[in-house]
Design an enzyme around this catalytic site. Structure first.
Site, PDB file in Angstrom:
ATOM      1  N   LYS A 178       0.836  -1.206   0.000  1.00 53.96           N
ATOM      2  CA  LYS A 178       0.000   0.000   0.000  1.00 53.96           C
ATOM      3  C   LYS A 178       0.873   1.259   0.000  1.00 53.96           C
ATOM      4  CE  LYS A 178      -1.702   1.834   4.005  1.00 53.96           C
ATOM      5  NZ  LYS A 178      -1.535   3.281   4.208  1.00 53.96           N
ATOM      6  N   ASN A 179       1.852   1.319   0.917  1.00 53.71           N
ATOM      7  CA  ASN A 179       2.597   2.561   1.101  1.00 53.71           C
ATOM      8  C   ASN A 179       3.600   2.834  -0.010  1.00 53.71           C
ATOM      9  OD1 ASN A 179       1.054   3.030   3.292  1.00 53.71           O
ATOM     10  ND2 ASN A 179       2.576   2.386   4.803  1.00 53.71           N
ATOM     11  N   ARG A 203      -4.195   9.803   3.759  1.00 50.55           N
ATOM     12  CA  ARG A 203      -2.978  10.540   4.075  1.00 50.55           C
ATOM     13  C   ARG A 203      -2.161  10.786   2.814  1.00 50.55           C
ATOM     14  NH1 ARG A 203      -0.681  13.746   7.717  1.00 50.55           N
ATOM     15  NH2 ARG A 203       1.574  13.578   7.739  1.00 50.55           N
ATOM     16  N   CYS A 223      -5.211   7.887   8.951  1.00 47.85           N
ATOM     17  CA  CYS A 223      -5.489   7.325  10.277  1.00 47.85           C
ATOM     18  C   CYS A 223      -5.274   8.390  11.359  1.00 47.85           C
ATOM     19  CB  CYS A 223      -4.552   6.155  10.543  1.00 47.85           C
ATOM     20  SG  CYS A 223      -4.898   4.744   9.501  1.00 47.85           S
ATOM     21  N   ARG A 248      -0.377  15.036  12.830  1.00 47.72           N
ATOM     22  CA  ARG A 248       0.285  14.571  11.602  1.00 47.72           C
ATOM     23  C   ARG A 248       0.657  15.783  10.761  1.00 47.72           C
ATOM     24  NH1 ARG A 248      -2.082   8.934   9.341  1.00 47.72           N
ATOM     25  NH2 ARG A 248       0.041   8.845   8.535  1.00 47.72           N
ATOM     26  N   PRO A 249       1.705  16.517  11.210  1.00 52.41           N
ATOM     27  CA  PRO A 249       2.105  17.749  10.520  1.00 52.41           C
ATOM     28  C   PRO A 249       2.715  17.463   9.154  1.00 52.41           C
ATOM     29  CG  PRO A 249       3.725  17.154  12.166  1.00 52.41           C
ATOM     30  CD  PRO A 249       2.606  16.182  12.309  1.00 52.41           C
ATOM     31  N   ILE A 250       2.811  18.500   8.329  1.00 49.55           N
ATOM     32  CA  ILE A 250       3.512  18.343   7.038  1.00 49.55           C
ATOM     33  C   ILE A 250       4.580  19.418   6.884  1.00 49.55           C
ATOM     34  CG2 ILE A 250       1.560  17.203   5.864  1.00 49.55           C
ATOM     35  CD1 ILE A 250       1.087  19.918   4.442  1.00 49.55           C
ATOM     36  N   ASP A 251       5.058  19.926   8.025  1.00 47.62           N
ATOM     37  CA  ASP A 251       6.054  21.009   7.966  1.00 47.62           C
ATOM     38  C   ASP A 251       7.326  20.614   7.215  1.00 47.62           C
ATOM     39  OD1 ASP A 251       6.282  19.300  10.347  1.00 47.62           O
ATOM     40  OD2 ASP A 251       8.090  20.455  10.728  1.00 47.62           O
ATOM     41  N   GLN A 252       7.729  19.354   7.314  1.00 50.00           N
ATOM     42  CA  GLN A 252       8.961  18.934   6.625  1.00 50.00           C
ATOM     43  C   GLN A 252       8.759  18.837   5.116  1.00 50.00           C
ATOM     44  OE1 GLN A 252      11.994  18.400   8.565  1.00 50.00           O
ATOM     45  NE2 GLN A 252      10.584  19.550   9.854  1.00 50.00           N
ATOM     46  N   ASP A 260       3.819   0.357  12.035  1.00 55.81           N
ATOM     47  CA  ASP A 260       2.593  -0.171  11.425  1.00 55.81           C
ATOM     48  C   ASP A 260       2.343  -1.620  11.802  1.00 55.81           C
ATOM     49  OD1 ASP A 260       3.033   1.684   8.314  1.00 55.81           O
ATOM     50  OD2 ASP A 260       2.398   2.284  10.327  1.00 55.81           O
ATOM     51  N   ILE A 262       6.831   6.539  17.338  1.00 56.33           N
ATOM     52  CA  ILE A 262       6.573   7.345  16.137  1.00 56.33           C
ATOM     53  C   ILE A 262       5.323   8.202  16.286  1.00 56.33           C
ATOM     54  CG2 ILE A 262       6.198   7.271  13.638  1.00 56.33           C
ATOM     55  CD1 ILE A 262       8.925   6.103  14.406  1.00 56.33           C
ATOM     56  N   ARG A 291      -9.022   0.018   3.706  1.00 55.98           N
ATOM     57  CA  ARG A 291      -8.152   1.045   3.098  1.00 55.98           C
ATOM     58  C   ARG A 291      -6.803   0.429   2.743  1.00 55.98           C
ATOM     59  NH1 ARG A 291      -6.528   5.109   6.792  1.00 55.98           N
ATOM     60  NH2 ARG A 291      -5.153   5.540   5.035  1.00 55.98           N
TER      61      ARG A 291
HETATM   62  C1  EPZ Z   1       3.842   6.906   6.538  1.00 51.61           C
HETATM   63  O1  EPZ Z   1       3.094   7.954   7.127  1.00 51.61           O
HETATM   64  C2  EPZ Z   1       2.884   5.735   6.423  1.00 51.61           C
HETATM   65  N1  EPZ Z   1       1.756   6.131   5.565  1.00 51.61           N
HETATM   66  C3  EPZ Z   1       2.356   5.347   7.805  1.00 51.61           C
HETATM   67  O2  EPZ Z   1       1.597   4.156   7.628  1.00 51.61           O
HETATM   68  C4  EPZ Z   1       3.540   5.011   8.718  1.00 51.61           C
HETATM   69  O3  EPZ Z   1       3.060   4.795  10.024  1.00 51.61           O
HETATM   70  C5  EPZ Z   1       4.543   6.162   8.729  1.00 51.61           C
HETATM   71  O4  EPZ Z   1       4.935   6.502   7.379  1.00 51.61           O
HETATM   72  C6  EPZ Z   1       5.811   5.799   9.510  1.00 51.61           C
HETATM   73  O5  EPZ Z   1       6.410   4.677   8.913  1.00 51.61           O
HETATM   74  C7  EPZ Z   1       1.954   6.115   4.229  1.00 51.61           C
HETATM   75  O6  EPZ Z   1       3.034   5.793   3.747  1.00 51.61           O
HETATM   76  C8  EPZ Z   1       0.773   6.492   3.387  1.00 51.61           C
HETATM   77  P1  EPZ Z   1       6.055  10.087   8.608  1.00 51.61           P
HETATM   78  P2  EPZ Z   1       3.711   9.454   7.135  1.00 51.61           P
HETATM   79  O7  EPZ Z   1       6.066  11.324   7.801  1.00 51.61           O
HETATM   80  O8  EPZ Z   1       4.517   9.657   5.915  1.00 51.61           O
HETATM   81  C9  EPZ Z   1       6.523  13.382  11.994  1.00 51.61           C
HETATM   82  C10 EPZ Z   1      -0.210   2.728   7.734  1.00 51.61           C
HETATM   83  O9  EPZ Z   1      -0.676   2.137   8.713  1.00 51.61           O
HETATM   84  N2  EPZ Z   1       6.429  14.359  10.885  1.00 51.61           N
HETATM   85  O10 EPZ Z   1       7.141   9.083   8.439  1.00 51.61           O
HETATM   86  O11 EPZ Z   1       2.601  10.394   7.435  1.00 51.61           O
HETATM   87  C11 EPZ Z   1       5.195  12.674  12.239  1.00 51.61           C
HETATM   88  O12 EPZ Z   1       4.370  13.430  13.100  1.00 51.61           O
HETATM   89  C12 EPZ Z   1       0.181   4.176   7.862  1.00 51.61           C
HETATM   90  O13 EPZ Z   1       0.022   2.210   6.612  1.00 51.61           O
HETATM   91  C13 EPZ Z   1       6.646  15.711  11.151  1.00 51.61           C
HETATM   92  O14 EPZ Z   1       6.906  16.090  12.292  1.00 51.61           O
HETATM   93  O15 EPZ Z   1       4.665   9.354   8.404  1.00 51.61           O
HETATM   94  C14 EPZ Z   1       5.627  11.375  12.859  1.00 51.61           C
HETATM   95  O16 EPZ Z   1       5.833  11.548  14.251  1.00 51.61           O
HETATM   96  C15 EPZ Z   1      -0.211   4.770   9.193  1.00 51.61           C
HETATM   97  N3  EPZ Z   1       6.582  16.599  10.124  1.00 51.61           N
HETATM   98  C16 EPZ Z   1       6.979  11.080  12.198  1.00 51.61           C
HETATM   99  O17 EPZ Z   1       7.412  12.320  11.627  1.00 51.61           O
HETATM  100  C17 EPZ Z   1       6.311  16.218   8.832  1.00 51.61           C
HETATM  101  O18 EPZ Z   1       6.265  17.080   7.934  1.00 51.61           O
HETATM  102  C18 EPZ Z   1       6.900  10.053  11.096  1.00 51.61           C
HETATM  103  O19 EPZ Z   1       5.938  10.492  10.161  1.00 51.61           O
HETATM  104  C19 EPZ Z   1       6.085  14.841   8.586  1.00 51.61           C
HETATM  105  C20 EPZ Z   1       6.164  13.930   9.619  1.00 51.61           C
END
Ligand code: EPZ
Length: 433
Positions: free
Chosen positions: A22-23, A93, A117, A122-126, A305, A327, A397
């Protein structure tokens, strides 16, 4: 609304074939936008998040054709819209990958703030930091993110946290940017490597994916390609936990054992037998399950996950286990539901203390997110009696025909339609109660 009804206590035996990841798929499908020619994507899982991606692509004007069970031909050359509508995008997401792909191709994008989920903040600042570093301007208004760029230029990006999504999005935006982009503190998940391999198969120039430094040299043109999505390591891990919870004996096919390493090691510690072959693993249990300590971490650590699934397995093990979620802030919401089935779990912040009682009892429960739903299925399979799981749309999903695959392994699981209480007339509600 549908629900799963599971009569527990049956061992899982036989063979199961894992679907595409999926991811990986939810990043590779938007990435097709970057190509100047049609692409063929194989091993695409039949799940609702993927269906949303395919719908977004066709709503934008791409020609999307299903040419085989899990194969799609996508021609992005007819795309004439650069906005991902709020109603569609907010359902998942991964809609934010359209930001990176549209920006990388057209230097503009308009996508709603992502859904997905409910795992806490779930910020997107990065993501936005990476786009800005390449020269893009962004505004946030009415729940929509607007991106524009005169020109995208290569740059240095150092992520403050290891983030899968932002690493993927930075690659998508950088493949056609002028010059060299260096991403440091990059995520290393298998799906990051899969996206990089797909982009390189279209003629991109990406090096180092799978390490914490990824270098991308921008190219003018990306040509079409035929590409197969990698197998889903989390679906495979979920089936490993289900087999262990029912003390079963199953061959899990279409896997990449290397991607399962941290899951396999932890399962073996708990007392699960695992034999690895080139693209399959044999999983069986012939003794007691024992306690273990689990800490989630970015790849190659134990995947977040898989946290709810392995915690569920540990409720059946002897002894006290400790699960630490590093995480997400809110990834223990499934615990309340497991308690209804007799689990003895205490949660304090990031840590769950699990007293292995060795047994669970069937009960009516609700899935609160994708992997929590998977955990409740595992609990229902192992429990004595009947478990009914509501809100299974969360599960659908990310899992391709979960109930069909489990039934083929001997599980007693049915999907039952339940009239949606909110749309029923009062007398219908009275009858249903
Ligand atoms: C991906 O989410 C996966 N989703 C998630 O899987 C998975 O849990 C996660 O990566 C971690 O492996 C998809 O790939 C669609 P991150 P993502 O950005 O990209 C922080 C599932 O069950 N962060 O790696 O949203 C964030 O808050 C789903 O399949 C920032 O601070 O996760 C978190 O603490 C659930 N700023 C950490 O980083 C940002 O701009 C990891 O988030 C982005 C993230």
């Amino acid at each position: 609304m549908d629900k799963f009804v599971i009569k527990g206590g049956r061992r899982l035996t036989g063979e199961v074939v894992i679907s595409g990841a999926k991811n990986a798929a939810v990043a590779i499908l938007p990435a097709v936008i970057l190509s100047d020619e049609p692409c063929v994507i194989e091993n695409v899982p039949s799940i609702s998040d993927v269906n949303i991606c395919l719908r977004i692509l066709s709503e934008m004007g791409a020609e999307v054709t299903n040419i085989g069970k899990d194969t799609y031909r996508i021609d992005p050359t007819t795309i004439n819209k650069f906005c991902v509508p709020y109603e569609t995008a907010r359902k998942m997401r991964a809609s934010y990958y359209f930001l990176g792909a549209l920006l990388g191709k057209f230097s503009k994008a308009r996508v709603s703030m992502p859904g997905g989920c409910p795992l806490g903040d779930r910020p997107i600042d990065q993501h936005l930091k990476a786009f800005a570093a390449m020269g893009a301007n962004y505004t946030l208004s009415q729940g929509m993110i607007d991106l524009t760029a005169e020109k995208l230029s290569g740059c240095q990006i150092f992520f403050d946290v290891v983030t899968v999504g932002a690493t993927m999005n930075a690659m998508l935006a950088a493949v056609k940017a002028e010059g060299l982009t260096v991403i440091e503190n990059a995520a290393k998940e298998p799906h990051i490597v899969d996206l990089a391999n797909f982009l390189n198969s279209m003629g991109a120039n990406i090096m180092g994916a799978g390490t914490d430094v990824i270098k991308i040299r921008g190219v003018e043109h990306l040509h079409g390609a035929t590409y197969a999505v990698i197998p889903d390591q989390i679906e495979a891990g979920t089936f490993m936990a289900a087999v262990a919870a029912t003390k079963g004996d199953v061959i899990i096919k279409n896997v990449i054992p290397k991607h399962l390493e941290s899951i396999t090691k932890k399962m073996e510690k708990i007392g699960v037998n695992i034999e690895q072959y080139d693209d399959s693993i044999h999983v069986w249990v012939d003794g007691p399950l024992v306690k273990a300590n689990v800490k989630t971490a970015p790849h190659p650590g134990f995947p977040t996950d898989m946290q709810s699934q392995i915690a569920t397995l540990l409720t059946l093990a002897e002894g006290t286990s400790i699960v630490t979620e590093n995480i997400w802030e809110q990834r223990f919401r499934y615990v309340d539901e497991l308690r209804r089935m007799g689990a003895d779990i205490t949660v304090n912040g990031k840590v769950a203390l699990i007293e292995g009682t060795g047994k669970l009892m069937g009960a009516p429960v609700k899935a609160c997110d994708l992997r929590a739903g998977a955990a409740l299925i595992i609990a229902g399979l192992a429990a004595s009696g009947v478990t009914e799981i509501e809100d299974i749309y969360h599960i659908e999903r990310g899992y391709d025909c979960m109930e069909g695959k489990l039934r083929a392994l001997g599980a007693d699981i049915e999907k039952v339609s339940v009239p949606d209480k909110h749309s029923m007339k009062p007398d219908e509600v009275k009858k249903a109660i």
